[in-house]
Design a protein around this motif. Structure first.
Motif, PDB file in Angstrom:
ATOM      1  N   VAL A 140       0.822  -1.218   0.099  1.00  0.00           N
ATOM      2  CA  VAL A 140      -0.063  -0.051  -0.061  1.00  0.00           C
ATOM      3  C   VAL A 140       1.033   1.206   0.094  1.00  0.00           C
ATOM      4  O   VAL A 140       1.934   1.283   0.596  1.00  0.00           O
ATOM      5  CB  VAL A 140      -1.186  -0.066   1.273  1.00  0.00           C
ATOM      6  CG1 VAL A 140      -1.585   1.271   1.298  1.00  0.00           C
ATOM      7  CG2 VAL A 140      -1.760  -1.078   1.173  1.00  0.00           C
ATOM      8  N   ASP A 141       0.527   2.282  -0.801  1.00  0.00           N
ATOM      9  CA  ASP A 141       1.189   3.497  -0.774  1.00  0.00           C
ATOM     10  C   ASP A 141       2.411   3.480  -1.816  1.00  0.00           C
ATOM     11  O   ASP A 141       2.897   4.402  -2.117  1.00  0.00           O
ATOM     12  CB  ASP A 141       1.399   4.186   0.425  1.00  0.00           C
ATOM     13  CG  ASP A 141       0.455   4.602   1.444  1.00  0.00           C
ATOM     14  OD1 ASP A 141      -0.520   4.899   0.730  1.00  0.00           O
ATOM     15  OD2 ASP A 141       0.710   4.713   2.754  1.00  0.00           O
ATOM     16  N   SER A 142       2.646   2.378  -2.505  1.00  0.00           N
ATOM     17  CA  SER A 142       3.656   2.375  -3.685  1.00  0.00           C
ATOM     18  C   SER A 142       3.161   2.843  -4.840  1.00  0.00           C
ATOM     19  O   SER A 142       1.862   3.113  -4.899  1.00  0.00           O
ATOM     20  CB  SER A 142       3.732   0.799  -4.003  1.00  0.00           C
ATOM     21  OG  SER A 142       4.248   0.163  -3.071  1.00  0.00           O
ATOM     22  N   LEU A 143       3.938   3.498  -5.478  1.00  0.00           N
ATOM     23  CA  LEU A 143       3.611   4.522  -6.674  1.00  0.00           C
ATOM     24  C   LEU A 143       4.009   3.671  -8.144  1.00  0.00           C
ATOM     25  O   LEU A 143       4.913   2.826  -8.031  1.00  0.00           O
ATOM     26  CB  LEU A 143       4.581   5.810  -6.669  1.00  0.00           C
ATOM     27  CG  LEU A 143       4.725   6.619  -5.676  1.00  0.00           C
ATOM     28  CD1 LEU A 143       5.284   7.778  -5.722  1.00  0.00           C
ATOM     29  CD2 LEU A 143       3.016   7.161  -5.472  1.00  0.00           C
ATOM     30  N   LEU A 144       3.010   3.748  -9.028  1.00  0.00           N
ATOM     31  CA  LEU A 144       3.129   2.819 -10.123  1.00  0.00           C
ATOM     32  C   LEU A 144       2.892   3.724 -11.408  1.00  0.00           C
ATOM     33  O   LEU A 144       2.131   4.731 -11.232  1.00  0.00           O
ATOM     34  CB  LEU A 144       1.961   1.832 -10.185  1.00  0.00           C
ATOM     35  CG  LEU A 144       1.722   0.845  -9.159  1.00  0.00           C
ATOM     36  CD1 LEU A 144       0.347   0.196  -9.384  1.00  0.00           C
ATOM     37  CD2 LEU A 144       2.862  -0.190  -8.796  1.00  0.00           C
ATOM     38  N   SER A 145       3.542   3.314 -12.234  1.00  0.00           N
ATOM     39  CA  SER A 145       3.353   3.979 -13.664  1.00  0.00           C
ATOM     40  C   SER A 145       2.618   3.053 -14.432  1.00  0.00           C
ATOM     41  O   SER A 145       2.900   1.771 -14.660  1.00  0.00           O
ATOM     42  CB  SER A 145       4.637   4.229 -14.440  1.00  0.00           C
ATOM     43  OG  SER A 145       5.574   4.992 -13.654  1.00  0.00           O
TER      44      SER A 145
END
Length: 138
Positions: free
Chosen positions: A64-69
């Motif tokens: 949770v809270d990871s950033l994805l492209s």
């Protein structure tokens, strides 16, 4: 893993629509420690989409809270003009929840971070048209 997808439905600002298409993603942050993802894109399957985010099915647990492209295309067959029928998206998203739904299959809820108004409008129109097509009495 975090809250279930059902709990998050109540917190959404925008209606979600059931959809199935391929989404390419890359984890931007935090940097993985045990597996190296680096610049490689992985594929996931979209399960639903709304103006503010989507649910994805994938084979990795992502915190949770990871950033994805994200990279994906949406084709709206209800639009007659061939040049307006498809919209390509390249945007960032933040993981809101991750839950195990089957062995080695995770459902990820993500919220879009930098969606352009034209992209948001395309998704809203896609949902509106397809909801009416599937449920003509709505």
């Amino acid at each position: 893993m975090e809250q279930s997808g059902k709990d998050n439905e109540e917190k959404r600002k925008h209606k979600r629509f059931s959809a199935t298409f391929i989404v390419l993603y890359a984890v931007r942050a935090p940097f993985p420690v045990r597996i190296r993802i680096g610049e490689k894109d992985y594929s996931a399957i979209a399960q639903d989409i709304g103006e503010g985010g989507m649910a994805l099915l994938l084979n990795f647990e992502i915190p949770v809270d990871s950033l994805l492209s994200l990279k994906f295309n949406i084709i709206n067959d209800a639009i007659l003009s061939s040049e307006d029928r498809m919209h390509s998206f390249e945007l960032d998203a933040q993981v809101r929840y991750c839950e195990l739904v089957q062995t080695k299959t995770y459902r990820l809820g993500v919220s879009f971070m930098n969606i352009l108004p034209s992209g948001s409008a395309f998704i809203a129109n896609y949902i509106r048209i397809n909801t009416l097509t599937r449920n003509p009495n709505v």
